[in-house]
Design a protein around this motif. Structure first.
Motif, PDB file in Angstrom:
ATOM      1  N   GLY A  57     -13.722  25.126  34.964  1.00  0.00           N
ATOM      2  CA  GLY A  57     -12.307  25.025  34.609  1.00  0.00           C
ATOM      3  C   GLY A  57     -11.438  25.816  35.544  1.00  0.00           C
ATOM      4  O   GLY A  57     -11.923  26.545  36.413  1.00  0.00           O
ATOM      5  N   ASP A  58     -10.149  25.700  35.344  1.00  0.00           N
ATOM      6  CA  ASP A  58      -9.146  26.312  36.223  1.00  0.00           C
ATOM      7  C   ASP A  58      -8.304  27.279  35.388  1.00  0.00           C
ATOM      8  O   ASP A  58      -7.925  26.964  34.256  1.00  0.00           O
ATOM      9  N   VAL A  59      -8.029  28.450  35.954  1.00  0.00           N
ATOM     10  CA  VAL A  59      -7.284  29.458  35.178  1.00  0.00           C
ATOM     11  C   VAL A  59      -5.887  28.950  34.810  1.00  0.00           C
ATOM     12  O   VAL A  59      -5.259  29.494  33.888  1.00  0.00           O
ATOM     13  N   ARG A  60      -5.417  27.927  35.469  1.00  0.00           N
ATOM     14  CA  ARG A  60      -4.105  27.396  35.084  1.00  0.00           C
ATOM     15  C   ARG A  60      -4.216  26.471  33.866  1.00  0.00           C
ATOM     16  O   ARG A  60      -3.215  26.065  33.290  1.00  0.00           O
ATOM     17  N   ASP A  61      -5.467  26.186  33.487  1.00  0.00           N
ATOM     18  CA  ASP A  61      -5.708  25.345  32.302  1.00  0.00           C
ATOM     19  C   ASP A  61      -5.917  26.268  31.106  1.00  0.00           C
ATOM     20  O   ASP A  61      -7.025  26.692  30.787  1.00  0.00           O
ATOM     21  N   THR A  62      -4.807  26.641  30.454  1.00  0.00           N
ATOM     22  CA  THR A  62      -4.900  27.677  29.419  1.00  0.00           C
ATOM     23  C   THR A  62      -5.736  27.212  28.233  1.00  0.00           C
ATOM     24  O   THR A  62      -6.317  28.033  27.535  1.00  0.00           O
ATOM     25  N   ALA A  63      -5.845  25.912  28.045  1.00  0.00           N
ATOM     26  CA  ALA A  63      -6.631  25.426  26.891  1.00  0.00           C
ATOM     27  C   ALA A  63      -8.085  25.874  27.024  1.00  0.00           C
ATOM     28  O   ALA A  63      -8.676  26.410  26.073  1.00  0.00           O
ATOM     29  N   SER A  64      -8.662  25.725  28.215  1.00  0.00           N
ATOM     30  CA  SER A  64     -10.080  26.116  28.358  1.00  0.00           C
ATOM     31  C   SER A  64     -10.213  27.638  28.311  1.00  0.00           C
ATOM     32  O   SER A  64     -11.191  28.171  27.783  1.00  0.00           O
ATOM     33  N   LEU A  65      -9.239  28.347  28.848  1.00  0.00           N
ATOM     34  CA  LEU A  65      -9.270  29.816  28.731  1.00  0.00           C
ATOM     35  C   LEU A  65      -9.229  30.216  27.256  1.00  0.00           C
ATOM     36  O   LEU A  65      -9.972  31.092  26.799  1.00  0.00           O
ATOM     37  N   HIS A  66      -8.393  29.532  26.497  1.00  0.00           N
ATOM     38  CA  HIS A  66      -8.225  29.854  25.072  1.00  0.00           C
ATOM     39  C   HIS A  66      -9.549  29.666  24.342  1.00  0.00           C
ATOM     40  O   HIS A  66      -9.967  30.512  23.540  1.00  0.00           O
ATOM     41  N   VAL A  67     -10.255  28.579  24.672  1.00  0.00           N
ATOM     42  CA  VAL A  67     -11.549  28.304  24.010  1.00  0.00           C
ATOM     43  C   VAL A  67     -12.529  29.443  24.267  1.00  0.00           C
ATOM     44  O   VAL A  67     -13.196  29.953  23.370  1.00  0.00           O
ATOM     45  N   ILE A  68     -12.573  29.895  25.499  1.00  0.00           N
ATOM     46  CA  ILE A  68     -13.527  30.976  25.853  1.00  0.00           C
ATOM     47  C   ILE A  68     -13.126  32.288  25.176  1.00  0.00           C
ATOM     48  O   ILE A  68     -13.929  32.974  24.535  1.00  0.00           O
ATOM     49  N   LEU A  69     -11.842  32.625  25.294  1.00  0.00           N
ATOM     50  CA  LEU A  69     -11.389  33.944  24.837  1.00  0.00           C
ATOM     51  C   LEU A  69     -11.356  34.045  23.318  1.00  0.00           C
ATOM     52  O   LEU A  69     -11.355  35.152  22.758  1.00  0.00           O
ATOM     53  N   ASN A  70     -11.368  32.923  22.668  1.00  0.00           N
ATOM     54  CA  ASN A  70     -11.372  32.928  21.188  1.00  0.00           C
ATOM     55  C   ASN A  70     -12.659  32.301  20.659  1.00  0.00           C
ATOM     56  O   ASN A  70     -12.715  31.827  19.538  1.00  0.00           O
ATOM     57  N   GLY A  71     -13.690  32.335  21.504  1.00  0.00           N
ATOM     58  CA  GLY A  71     -14.954  31.695  21.120  1.00  0.00           C
ATOM     59  C   GLY A  71     -15.775  32.563  20.167  1.00  0.00           C
ATOM     60  O   GLY A  71     -15.336  33.656  19.764  1.00  0.00           O
ATOM     61  N   PRO A  72     -16.996  32.124  19.875  1.00  0.00           N
ATOM     62  CA  PRO A  72     -17.842  32.802  18.879  1.00  0.00           C
ATOM     63  C   PRO A  72     -18.250  34.213  19.322  1.00  0.00           C
ATOM     64  O   PRO A  72     -18.458  35.092  18.503  1.00  0.00           O
ATOM     65  N   THR A  73     -18.363  34.413  20.655  1.00  0.00           N
ATOM     66  CA  THR A  73     -18.726  35.749  21.142  1.00  0.00           C
ATOM     67  C   THR A  73     -17.475  36.412  21.716  1.00  0.00           C
ATOM     68  O   THR A  73     -16.980  35.988  22.760  1.00  0.00           O
ATOM     69  N   PRO A  74     -16.927  37.412  21.035  1.00  0.00           N
ATOM     70  CA  PRO A  74     -15.701  38.041  21.556  1.00  0.00           C
ATOM     71  C   PRO A  74     -15.857  38.505  22.997  1.00  0.00           C
ATOM     72  O   PRO A  74     -16.907  39.034  23.378  1.00  0.00           O
ATOM     73  N   VAL A  75     -14.815  38.298  23.772  1.00  0.00           N
ATOM     74  CA  VAL A  75     -14.796  38.772  25.173  1.00  0.00           C
ATOM     75  C   VAL A  75     -14.231  40.201  25.186  1.00  0.00           C
ATOM     76  O   VAL A  75     -13.178  40.467  24.622  1.00  0.00           O
ATOM     77  N   ASP A  76     -14.971  41.101  25.826  1.00  0.00           N
ATOM     78  CA  ASP A  76     -14.530  42.507  25.872  1.00  0.00           C
ATOM     79  C   ASP A  76     -13.663  42.794  27.101  1.00  0.00           C
ATOM     80  O   ASP A  76     -12.832  43.701  27.064  1.00  0.00           O
ATOM     81  N   ALA A  77     -13.901  42.060  28.184  1.00  0.00           N
ATOM     82  CA  ALA A  77     -13.161  42.328  29.426  1.00  0.00           C
ATOM     83  C   ALA A  77     -13.207  41.090  30.309  1.00  0.00           C
ATOM     84  O   ALA A  77     -14.089  40.237  30.149  1.00  0.00           O
ATOM     85  N   VAL A  78     -12.259  41.038  31.226  1.00  0.00           N
ATOM     86  CA  VAL A  78     -12.194  39.937  32.196  1.00  0.00           C
ATOM     87  C   VAL A  78     -12.211  40.525  33.602  1.00  0.00           C
ATOM     88  O   VAL A  78     -11.493  41.499  33.894  1.00  0.00           O
ATOM     89  N   VAL A  79     -13.063  39.953  34.462  1.00  0.00           N
ATOM     90  CA  VAL A  79     -13.021  40.266  35.897  1.00  0.00           C
ATOM     91  C   VAL A  79     -12.474  39.009  36.571  1.00  0.00           C
ATOM     92  O   VAL A  79     -13.070  37.939  36.481  1.00  0.00           O
ATOM     93  N   HIS A  80     -11.341  39.163  37.221  1.00  0.00           N
ATOM     94  CA  HIS A  80     -10.597  37.988  37.702  1.00  0.00           C
ATOM     95  C   HIS A  80     -10.713  37.847  39.218  1.00  0.00           C
ATOM     96  O   HIS A  80      -9.996  38.497  39.980  1.00  0.00           O
ATOM     97  N   PHE A  81     -11.677  36.997  39.637  1.00  0.00           N
ATOM     98  CA  PHE A  81     -11.847  36.700  41.069  1.00  0.00           C
ATOM     99  C   PHE A  81     -11.165  35.385  41.454  1.00  0.00           C
ATOM    100  O   PHE A  81     -10.877  35.157  42.616  1.00  0.00           O
ATOM    101  N   ALA A  82     -10.991  34.498  40.494  1.00  0.00           N
ATOM    102  CA  ALA A  82     -10.567  33.124  40.815  1.00  0.00           C
ATOM    103  C   ALA A  82      -9.254  33.141  41.599  1.00  0.00           C
ATOM    104  O   ALA A  82      -8.279  33.764  41.188  1.00  0.00           O
ATOM    105  N   GLY A  83      -9.260  32.443  42.717  1.00  0.00           N
ATOM    106  CA  GLY A  83      -8.060  32.383  43.551  1.00  0.00           C
ATOM    107  C   GLY A  83      -8.416  31.857  44.922  1.00  0.00           C
ATOM    108  O   GLY A  83      -9.597  31.733  45.263  1.00  0.00           O
ATOM    109  N   LEU A  84      -7.413  31.551  45.698  1.00  0.00           N
ATOM    110  CA  LEU A  84      -7.611  31.083  47.073  1.00  0.00           C
ATOM    111  C   LEU A  84      -7.498  32.294  47.995  1.00  0.00           C
ATOM    112  O   LEU A  84      -6.736  33.217  47.739  1.00  0.00           O
TER     113      LEU A  84
END
Ligand code: WQD
Length: 352
Positions: A57-84
């Motif tokens: 997925g693409d970080v500009r696609d907030t729907a897929s980000l939302h699914v991950i960040l609100n998924g069954p396993t809580p996310v504790d932190a994000v490491v953000h490499f995605a970019g050109l």
């Protein structure tokens, strides 16, 4: 601990995912594979001996980000490499770079806020220092910033500013802005490494391809810089050191219950010239690297290298691998993977 790694299939992202897995962290790798291969994540899992979740997925696609960040396993932190990340390409395509690098990060921040995830490690770059005056070398984090020379560097600087303002408004955020110098090398297994698309922009992969005969000769951009041998000086840092620096950063942020805005150089503190890299590569591999010195490359600066003391002080982390290690590991990756990763459509891991 569960960490979302955006751009997890990329050069630094894949090595960081591996180190996180090896440290017992659960990992979700999020990548649009525009400049990376799913095969990298397959190999990361093989090396780690354990699985990670992969979400395309693409970080500009907030729907897929939302699914991950609100998924069954809580996310504790994000490491953000995605970019050109290509300086030259960004000059030709500025809007694409601002959209991916700035707008993408703002979407990620909004999705994190909605999910009450407030720990973020951001992949920044030493090019936010622009063309540093000699008296500012080695570069401290307090050196003048923002006089950037490409949309790529400007996009990273803009995100740094956004994160500073975010922390000012919401001080409970735990944010690290990591300024990489020149990432090179590969995992010592030779199974994961840097796999540039097309002609490499960066020095080390180009040197490696010349050494292997994939390319006939290296053009050294400028031999008349005010440096010891006239060629450009940079702070090359092994990607494994970078991966370890990211894990050290996450561990540090986890202790900062009141929030933090941390800005750190990730470099070795040593400046090495292009000719030093070439001669070291030849000495380590026994392979000749034919070169010609040509005119300077537009946008290049004579020298920049880090004062790495702050990362040592705050994280008890410093780079340990030598230029020889960087060359040897690059060469092992090159010889084992002459064409980089093979893009395989039949991904065998479950879609996250
Ligand atoms: C290093 C030195 C060149 C290629 C860029 C980005 C930076 C970071 C790393 C993302 C310079 C010389 C290079 C070649 C050469 N990327 N060179 N012949 O430009 O320092 O930094 O990549 O974060 O943000 O700006 O790295 O590897 O391109 O160049 O002589 O074919 O090698 O002139 O002196 P750079 P580089």
């Amino acid at each position: 601990m569960h960490v979302l790694v955006t751009g997890g299939a990329g050069f630094i992202g894949s090595h960081t995912c591996l180190h996180l897995l090896e440290n017992g962290v659960d990992v979700t790798a999020f990548d649009n594979f525009c400049n990376s291969s799913p095969d990298a994540l397959r190999r990361v899992q093989e090396l780690a001996g354990r699985r990670l979740q992969v979400v395309e997925g693409d970080v500009r696609d907030t729907a897929s980000l939302h699914v991950i960040l609100n998924g069954p396993t809580p996310v504790d932190a994000v490491v953000h490499f995605a970019g050109l990340k290509s300086v030259g390409e960004s000059v030709a395509e500025p809007v694409r770079y601002y959209d991916n690098n700035v707008v993408g990060t703002l979407h990620l921040i909004e999705a994190m806020q909605r999910a009450n995830v407030f720990t973020l490690v951001f992949s920044s770059t030493a090019t936010v220092y622009g063309n540093p005056a000699p008296e500012h070398l080695p570069l401290k984090e307090t050196a003048p910033c923002g006089q950037t020379h490409s949309p790529y560097a400007t996009s990273k600087w803009m995100v740094e500013r956004c994160l500073a303002d975010l922390h000012l408004a919401q001080p409970h955020w735990r944010i690290a802005r990591l300024r990489y110098f020149n990432p090179v090398g590969a995992h010592p297994s030779g199974r994961i490494g840097e796999s540039p698309l097309g002609i490499p922009n960066n020095l080390m992969p180009f040197v490696s391809q010349v050494a292997s005969g994939v390319r006939p000769t290296l053009s050294i951009f400028g031999g008349d810089y005010p440096t010891p041998d006239g060629t450009g000086v940079r702070d090359y840092i092994h990607v494994m050191d970078l991966a370890e620096g990211h894990v050290a950063t996450l561990k540090y942020l986890a202790t900062r219950k009141e929030g933090e805005l941390l800005t750190l150089n990730l470099g070795t503190g040593e400046g090495r010239s292009v000719l030093e890299v070439v001669h070291t590569f030849e000495a380590v591999t026994g392979q000749a690297v034919p070169y010609q010195i040509v005119s300077r490359r537009s946008g290049d600066v004579p020298a920049y290298y880090a004062n790495a003391a702050q990362a040592q002080k705050m994280l008890q982390w410093h780079a340990t691998r030598t230029l020889e290690d960087m060359c040897a590991d690059t060469w092992r990756w090159q010889t084992a993977n002459p064409c980089g990763y093979q893009n395989e459509s039949n991904a065998i891991y479950p879609k996250g």
